[in-house]
Design an enzyme around this catalytic site. Structure first.
Site, PDB file in Angstrom:
ATOM      1  CE  LYS A  32      10.737   4.412  -6.175  1.00 32.18           C
ATOM      2  NZ  LYS A  32      10.174   3.792  -7.413  1.00 32.18           N
TER       3      LYS A  32
ATOM      4  CE1 TYR B  46      10.727  -1.240  -5.360  1.00 36.30           C
ATOM      5  CE2 TYR B  46      13.006  -0.568  -5.044  1.00 36.30           C
ATOM      6  CZ  TYR B  46      11.677  -0.244  -5.278  1.00 36.30           C
ATOM      7  OH  TYR B  46      11.310   1.075  -5.440  1.00 36.30           O
TER       8      TYR B  46
ATOM      9  CG  PHE C  41      12.767  -3.712 -14.061  1.00 35.72           C
ATOM     10  CD1 PHE C  41      12.531  -3.471 -12.713  1.00 35.72           C
ATOM     11  CD2 PHE C  41      11.731  -4.247 -14.815  1.00 35.72           C
ATOM     12  CE1 PHE C  41      11.307  -3.757 -12.130  1.00 35.72           C
ATOM     13  CE2 PHE C  41      10.486  -4.538 -14.235  1.00 35.72           C
ATOM     14  CZ  PHE C  41      10.281  -4.294 -12.886  1.00 35.72           C
TER      15      PHE C  41
ATOM     16  NE  ARG D 268       0.426   2.452  -5.785  1.00 34.07           N
ATOM     17  CZ  ARG D 268       1.470   1.792  -6.315  1.00 34.07           C
ATOM     18  NH1 ARG D 268       2.644   1.761  -5.677  1.00 34.07           N
ATOM     19  NH2 ARG D 268       1.366   1.189  -7.462  1.00 34.07           N
TER      20      ARG D 268
ATOM     21  CB  THR E 112       4.303   1.754 -11.842  1.00 35.86           C
ATOM     22  OG1 THR E 112       3.547   1.284 -10.718  1.00 35.86           O
ATOM     23  CG2 THR E 112       5.732   1.254 -11.760  1.00 35.86           C
TER      24      THR E 112
ATOM     25  NE  ARG F 152       5.603   6.462  -8.633  1.00 38.16           N
ATOM     26  CZ  ARG F 152       5.289   5.217  -8.285  1.00 38.16           C
ATOM     27  NH1 ARG F 152       4.186   4.652  -8.764  1.00 38.16           N
ATOM     28  NH2 ARG F 152       6.057   4.538  -7.464  1.00 38.16           N
TER      29      ARG F 152
ATOM     30  CG  ASN G  67       8.639   5.492 -10.146  1.00 43.34           C
ATOM     31  OD1 ASN G  67       9.489   5.502  -9.268  1.00 43.34           O
ATOM     32  ND2 ASN G  67       7.908   4.417 -10.431  1.00 43.34           N
TER      33      ASN G  67
ATOM     34  CG  HIS H 105       8.173   2.739  -2.433  1.00 37.90           C
ATOM     35  ND1 HIS H 105       7.917   1.679  -3.267  1.00 37.90           N
ATOM     36  CD2 HIS H 105       7.641   2.410  -1.218  1.00 37.90           C
ATOM     37  CE1 HIS H 105       7.271   0.734  -2.593  1.00 37.90           C
ATOM     38  NE2 HIS H 105       7.096   1.152  -1.345  1.00 37.90           N
TER      39      HIS H 105
ATOM     40  CD  GLU I 245       6.367  -1.538   0.524  1.00 42.22           C
ATOM     41  OE1 GLU I 245       5.873  -0.389   0.675  1.00 42.22           O
ATOM     42  OE2 GLU I 245       6.414  -2.110  -0.587  1.00 42.22           O
TER      43      GLU I 245
HETATM   44  P1  DAT Z   1       5.264   0.788  -7.761  1.00 39.97           P
HETATM   45  O1  DAT Z   1       6.547   1.490  -7.386  1.00 39.97           O
HETATM   46  O2  DAT Z   1       4.310   1.706  -8.470  1.00 39.97           O
HETATM   47  O3  DAT Z   1       4.630   0.052  -6.614  1.00 39.97           O
HETATM   48  P2  DAT Z   1       6.252  -1.790  -8.672  1.00 39.97           P
HETATM   49  O4  DAT Z   1       6.202  -2.197  -7.246  1.00 39.97           O
HETATM   50  O5  DAT Z   1       5.597  -2.672  -9.680  1.00 39.97           O
HETATM   51  O6  DAT Z   1       5.644  -0.319  -8.865  1.00 39.97           O
HETATM   52  O7  DAT Z   1       7.770  -1.612  -9.148  1.00 39.97           O
HETATM   53  C1  DAT Z   1       8.715  -1.039  -8.279  1.00 39.97           C
HETATM   54  C2  DAT Z   1       9.607  -0.123  -9.070  1.00 39.97           C
HETATM   55  O8  DAT Z   1      10.293  -0.854 -10.093  1.00 39.97           O
HETATM   56  C3  DAT Z   1       8.869   0.988  -9.834  1.00 39.97           C
HETATM   57  O9  DAT Z   1       8.564   2.089  -9.023  1.00 39.97           O
HETATM   58  C4  DAT Z   1       9.849   1.319 -10.911  1.00 39.97           C
HETATM   59  C5  DAT Z   1      10.472  -0.026 -11.244  1.00 39.97           C
HETATM   60  N1  DAT Z   1       9.785  -0.651 -12.385  1.00 39.97           N
HETATM   61  C6  DAT Z   1       8.586  -1.286 -12.354  1.00 39.97           C
HETATM   62  N2  DAT Z   1       8.254  -1.743 -13.566  1.00 39.97           N
HETATM   63  C7  DAT Z   1       9.302  -1.386 -14.395  1.00 39.97           C
HETATM   64  C8  DAT Z   1       9.576  -1.577 -15.782  1.00 39.97           C
HETATM   65  N3  DAT Z   1       8.715  -2.230 -16.586  1.00 39.97           N
HETATM   66  N4  DAT Z   1      10.743  -1.073 -16.281  1.00 39.97           N
HETATM   67  C9  DAT Z   1      11.603  -0.430 -15.462  1.00 39.97           C
HETATM   68  N5  DAT Z   1      11.398  -0.215 -14.160  1.00 39.97           N
HETATM   69  C10 DAT Z   1      10.270  -0.685 -13.622  1.00 39.97           C
HETATM   70 MG    MG Z   2       5.273  -1.574  -5.505  1.00 32.83          MG
END
Ligand code: DAT
Ligand code: MG
Length: 151
Positions: A11, A51, A59, A94, A100, A111, A125, A128, A139
Site C-alpha cells: 500500500k 474494495y 471510511f 494474512r 486489519t 501491520r 496498514n 493488502h 482479486e
Molecule cells: P483487510 O485489509 O484486513 O482485509 P478489510 O478488507 O476489512 O480488511 O478492509 C480493507 C481496508 O479498509 C483495511 O485494510 C483498512 C480499511 N479499513 C477497514 N476497516 C476500517 C476502519 N474501521 N476504519 C478505517 N479503515 C478501515
Molecule cells: Mg479485505
C-alpha cells in the site's frame, strides 16, 4: 492442504516508508513462491472494484484515496501488486500481515510493527492481503491477466 494463490499489494504508506523490501523478505521467509509481480497505476475504477464490498462503509471514500496514493504523494497512483502461491497461502500471508486494525495487530507482524491509525481515523496498514479463497480468486483476476502469472 490445498495450493492457493493470494494477492498482495504494497500500500502507499508501505511504499512511502520504504517497506517494500521488508515485506517481500517476510513473504520469502514464509516459504511461499512469488508467481506474479508488477507496478500498476491504480485507477479510480480499479480501486472501487477492489474494495466494492466496503462501499457502504463511512471510511470508503478515504480508502479509495489511500489506495490510490493520494495521502502519500505517490506518482501516477502506482502500486506494487504481487501474487504468491503455496500451501495455505491465503492464511499464511494474512498471518505475516497481521490484523486489519494496526492497533490490534500482533507484535512482529507487518501491520503490528509498521501500521498506524491517522488522526483522521484512517487505517494505514502497509499491505493488502486477500482474506479468503473467494476474495483471493476475485482479486488475483482483477489485478492480473492470466498470462502475467506463472503457470
Ligand atoms: P483487510 O485489509 O484486513 O482485509 P478489510 O478488507 O476489512 O480488511 O478492509 C480493507 C481496508 O479498509 C483495511 O485494510 C483498512 C480499511 N479499513 C477497514 N476497516 C476500517 C476502519 N474501521 N476504519 C478505517 N479503515 C478501515
Ligand atoms: Mg479485505
Amino acid at each position: 492442504m490445498a495450493i492457493e494463490q493470494t494477492l498482495i499489494l504494497i500500500k502507499p504508506d508501505g511504499a512511502a516508508r520504504r517497506l517494500t523490501g521488508l515485506t517481500i523478505d517476510r513473504l520469502d521467509a514464509s516459504g511461499l513462491e512469488m508467481v506474479a509481480a508488477k507496478m500498476i497505476s491504480v485507477t479510480e475504477a480499479l480501486a472501487r472494484e477492489h474494495y466494492k464490498a466496503l462501499s457502504d462503509k463511512p471510511f470508503f471514500e478515504n480508502l479509495i484515496k489511500y489506495i490510490r496514493g493520494e495521502f502519500h504523494g505517490i506518482k501516477d497512483h502506482r502500486i506494487l501488486a504481487l501474487v504468491y502461491r503455496g500451501e495455505n497461502a491465503i492464511k499464511t500471508v494474512r498471518a505475516v500481515a497481521g490484523a486489519t486494525n494496526p492497533e490490534a495487530a500482533a507484535a512482529g507482524t507487518i501491520r503490528g510493527s509498521f501500521g498506524r491509525i491517522t488522526t483522521a481515523g484512517q487505517f494505514e496498514n502497509v499491505i493488502h492481503a486477500s482474506s479468503d479463497p473467494a476474495d483471493a480468486a476475485r482479486e488475483v483476476a482483477l489485478w492480473f491477466k492470466k498470462d502475467e502469472i506463472l503457470p
